[in-house]
Design a protein around this motif. Structure first.
Motif, PDB file in Angstrom:
ATOM      1  N   UNK A  11       0.817  -1.218   0.000  1.00 30.35           N
ATOM      2  CA  UNK A  11       0.000   0.000   0.000  1.00 30.35           C
ATOM      3  C   UNK A  11       0.845   1.260   0.000  1.00 30.35           C
ATOM      4  N   UNK A  12       1.897   1.255   0.808  1.00 34.97           N
ATOM      5  CA  UNK A  12       2.814   2.407   0.858  1.00 34.97           C
ATOM      6  C   UNK A  12       3.502   2.608  -0.491  1.00 34.97           C
ATOM      7  N   UNK A  13       3.906   1.516  -1.106  1.00 31.70           N
ATOM      8  CA  UNK A  13       4.579   1.604  -2.402  1.00 31.70           C
ATOM      9  C   UNK A  13       3.639   2.167  -3.465  1.00 31.70           C
ATOM     10  N   UNK A  14       2.428   1.666  -3.501  1.00 36.19           N
ATOM     11  CA  UNK A  14       1.460   2.153  -4.482  1.00 36.19           C
ATOM     12  C   UNK A  14       1.177   3.631  -4.242  1.00 36.19           C
ATOM     13  N   UNK A  15       0.999   4.015  -2.995  1.00 37.25           N
ATOM     14  CA  UNK A  15       0.736   5.421  -2.672  1.00 37.25           C
ATOM     15  C   UNK A  15       1.910   6.311  -3.104  1.00 37.25           C
ATOM     16  N   UNK A  16       3.111   5.872  -2.841  1.00 38.63           N
ATOM     17  CA  UNK A  16       4.308   6.644  -3.216  1.00 38.63           C
ATOM     18  C   UNK A  16       4.394   6.808  -4.737  1.00 38.63           C
ATOM     19  N   UNK A  17       4.198   5.723  -5.469  1.00 41.82           N
ATOM     20  CA  UNK A  17       4.261   5.782  -6.931  1.00 41.82           C
ATOM     21  C   UNK A  17       3.140   6.644  -7.499  1.00 41.82           C
ATOM     22  N   UNK A  18       1.954   6.489  -6.947  1.00 46.33           N
ATOM     23  CA  UNK A  18       0.806   7.249  -7.447  1.00 46.33           C
ATOM     24  C   UNK A  18       0.963   8.742  -7.185  1.00 46.33           C
ATOM     25  N   UNK A  20       3.621  10.425  -7.025  1.00 48.73           N
ATOM     26  CA  UNK A  20       4.638  11.038  -7.881  1.00 48.73           C
ATOM     27  C   UNK A  20       4.143  11.198  -9.319  1.00 48.73           C
ATOM     28  N   UNK A  21       3.076  10.505  -9.689  1.00 48.69           N
ATOM     29  CA  UNK A  21       2.577  10.549 -11.058  1.00 48.69           C
ATOM     30  C   UNK A  21       1.268  11.317 -11.192  1.00 48.69           C
ATOM     31  N   UNK A  22       0.440  11.298 -10.174  1.00 49.78           N
ATOM     32  CA  UNK A  22      -0.886  11.927 -10.238  1.00 49.78           C
ATOM     33  C   UNK A  22      -1.021  12.979  -9.147  1.00 49.78           C
TER      34      UNK A  22
END
Length: 72
Positions: A11-18, A20-22
């Motif tokens: 969840x943390x990884x997805x939040x971090x990636x998201x 930075x992109x959105x």
């Protein structure tokens, strides 16, 4: 790593990636074709996402699914 810890880290990884992109969670939700409530629950490890949801998230983040689910 326990299942609970894995979901939290994912969840943390997805939040971090998201983030930075959105610019917003709503933008990410639209791009991934996944409801904002589901996104929030994944971020907080309150939901174990299906493979289809993970595939949609990976596509929106422009990463391979295996890259998304691999935690270091």
């Amino acid at each position: 790593m326990s299942d609970e810890k894995y979901l939290l880290e994912l969840g943390k990884k997805i939040e971090r990636l998201a983030s930075s992109k959105y610019p917003t969670q709503a933008d990410f939700s639209i791009a991934a074709e996944v409801g904002t409530r589901t996104i929030r629950r994944i971020y907080r490890a309150e939901q174990n996402p299906t493979i289809i949801v993970l595939r949609k998230i990976a596509r929106a983040l422009e990463v391979d699914l295996d890259q998304l689910i691999k935690l270091e």
